[in-house]
Design an enzyme around this catalytic site. Structure first.
Site, PDB file in Angstrom:
ATOM      1  NE  ARG A   1      -3.912  -2.285   1.139  1.00  0.00           N
ATOM      2  CZ  ARG A   1      -4.526  -3.524   2.941  1.00  0.00           C
ATOM      3  NH1 ARG A   1      -4.233  -3.277   3.371  1.00  0.00           N
ATOM      4  NH2 ARG A   1      -5.069  -4.161   1.621  1.00  0.00           N
TER       5      ARG A   1
ATOM      6  NE  ARG B   1      -8.542  -3.183   1.923  1.00  0.00           N
ATOM      7  CZ  ARG B   1      -8.653  -4.467   1.019  1.00  0.00           C
ATOM      8  NH1 ARG B   1      -8.765  -4.993  -0.308  1.00  0.00           N
ATOM      9  NH2 ARG B   1      -9.163  -5.663   1.842  1.00  0.00           N
TER      10      ARG B   1
ATOM     11  CE  LYS C   1     -12.118  -7.701   9.571  1.00  0.00           C
ATOM     12  NZ  LYS C   1     -10.998  -7.212   9.870  1.00  0.00           N
TER      13      LYS C   1
ATOM     14  CD  GLU D   1     -10.773 -10.899   8.495  1.00  0.00           C
ATOM     15  OE1 GLU D   1      -9.696 -10.041   9.112  1.00  0.00           O
ATOM     16  OE2 GLU D   1     -11.553 -10.037   7.580  1.00  0.00           O
TER      17      GLU D   1
ATOM     18  N   GLY E   1     -13.382  -5.066   2.978  1.00  0.00           N
ATOM     19  CA  GLY E   1     -12.969  -5.741   1.077  1.00  0.00           C
ATOM     20  C   GLY E   1     -12.204  -5.550  -0.061  1.00  0.00           C
ATOM     21  N   GLY E   2     -12.201  -3.853   0.561  1.00  0.00           N
ATOM     22  CA  GLY E   2     -11.645  -3.068  -0.708  1.00  0.00           C
ATOM     23  C   GLY E   2     -13.449  -2.875  -2.002  1.00  0.00           C
TER      24      GLY E   2
HETATM   25  P1  13P Z   1     -10.686  -4.040   5.252  1.00  0.00           P
HETATM   26  O1  13P Z   1     -11.502  -3.297   5.487  1.00  0.00           O
HETATM   27  O2  13P Z   1      -9.759  -3.090   4.710  1.00  0.00           O
HETATM   28  O3  13P Z   1     -11.349  -5.256   4.346  1.00  0.00           O
HETATM   29  O4  13P Z   1      -9.802  -4.907   5.793  1.00  0.00           O
HETATM   30  C1  13P Z   1     -10.503  -5.742   7.058  1.00  0.00           C
HETATM   31  C2  13P Z   1      -9.402  -7.051   7.449  1.00  0.00           C
HETATM   32  O5  13P Z   1      -9.518  -6.267   8.755  1.00  0.00           O
HETATM   33  C3  13P Z   1      -8.500  -8.160   6.685  1.00  0.00           C
HETATM   34  O6  13P Z   1      -8.630  -9.048   7.991  1.00  0.00           O
END
Ligand code: 13P
Length: 347
Positions: free
Chosen positions: A38, A299, A224, A182, A267-268
């Site tokens: 990034r 993000r 998550k 997650e 998630g993008g």
């Molecule tokens: P994002 O919100 O960028 O998807 O990241 C969350 C996260 O912790 C991914 O493991």
């Protein structure tokens, strides 16, 4: 150590605090490789000092604790300090925020399953969890990734990842850490919203069977998941309300009511869409749901701040304002009070 006697009340209290006050989690647990990627994209040097400065920017953002209940750190980050030597963990706790830690060691190519991944990190995990607890962490995170394409995900991939998540969660609870569980169904691909919904439901059902089998106490976890979305290159993108409906329907089918909170990954998605979709879920359903619908974005909270910072000290205050703004938008979304006008009036 018997979890039900020793740790359950503490786990329930921590999990409750993680979703209290309409706040949410800020994921700042990018691995060194992901953080460097990034930085490279934003033209920032990929050094340990740059990563430390960036994480200092985040944890010293004035007022962050108004909107953020917990932050997820990475092994490098939990050991780092502000330039004046104050450990990040102390700064976080002093801001009224709970420190958490990513404990998986990454998703690797899965043998015999082309295009699919299995998350590693169980070996030696008990010892690492104990060390992180001693350092002040009170929750942990483990991310499984499920790709969607022709013929995948396979049962083999879903089951292996679900079992690893459950074994991780059991070890966390034994140690007094709330596991953030997650299972991420990826957005990459052309698949429709309906297909994402089918896959997400199958994944979640499998995860909860494994959590039960491994004797994880659902009252002491945070789930998550991904939102139910069309793939990034699907020609049919869907309205915010349709995403909210599909996501809540899927979760109601697959997530037991004992779970205290669901904190979405972004998630993008763009930062604005992630806020708008979370808001629509809370506007439409909040009063009828057994669990809190919260956020655990990386993000969708950090990206605007990272782009403003550019690695320059002079940009820190503006970057912190952007971070504070995004965190505030997401707390508003938990309340069903987010609207597009908030994006115009803050800067
Ligand atoms: P994002 O919100 O960028 O998807 O990241 C969350 C996260 O912790 C991914 O493991």
């Amino acid at each position: 150590m018997e979890v039900s006697e020793l740790n359950l009340p503490e786990l329930i209290a921590t999990a409750g605090a993680m979703v209290a006050g309409d706040k949410g989690l800020l994921a700042m647990d990018e691995s060194t490789a992901t953080c460097n990627k990034r930085f490279e994209k934003a033209g920032i040097p990929q050094t340990e000092e740059a990563r430390r400065s960036y994480r200092e920017l985040i944890v010293t953002t004035p007022g962050l604790g108004e909107f953020i209940s917990g932050v997820i750190l990475y092994d490098e980050t939990i050991r780092q300090s502000r330039k004046d030597g104050t450990p990040f963990v102390k700064i976080i706790i002093d801001a009224g925020i709970i420190p958490g830690i990513k404990v998986d060691t990454g998703a690797k190519e899965m043998a015999g399953h082309p295009g699919e991944k299995i998350t590693e990190g169980l070996d030696g995990l008990r010892g690492r969890l104990r060390e992180y607890f001693q350092m002040g962490a009170r929750f942990a995170k483990w991310r499984a990734v499920i790709a969607v394409s022709v013929g995948i995900p396979s049962r083999g991939c879903i089951e292996a990842n679900a079992q690893a998540l459950a074994r991780y969660a059991a070890l966390c609870q034994e140690t007094g850490l709330v596991p953030v569980v997650e299972p991420e169904v990826l957005m990459d691909g052309e698949h429709t919203l309906e297909r994402c919904g089918e896959v997400t439901e199958e994944v979640l059902r499998t995860v909860f069977i494994q959590l039960y089998t491994q004797r994880v106490r659902l009252e002491g976890i945070i789930l998550k998941p991904n939102m139910v979305l069309p793939g990034l290159t699907c020609p049919r993108q869907e309205a915010v309300d349709k995403v909210a409906d599909a996501t809540v329907r899927c979760l109601l089918r697959a997530v037991p009511a004992a779970v205290p909170g669901i904190a979405f990954l972004s998630g993008g998605q763009s930062a604005e869409l992630a806020s708008a979709r979370l808001n629509a879920m809370n506007v439409g359903f909040k009063s009828r749901l057994p669990w809190a619908l919260a956020f655990s974005f990386a993000r969708a909270i950090q990206q605007p701040a990272l782009e403003i910072w550019q690695g320059q000290d002079a940009n820190v205050p503006a970057a912190q304002r952007a971070l504070y703004h995004r965190a505030g938008c997401n707390r508003a979304a938990r309340r069903g009070e987010y609207n597009a006008a908030m994006e115009k009036t803050w800067a």
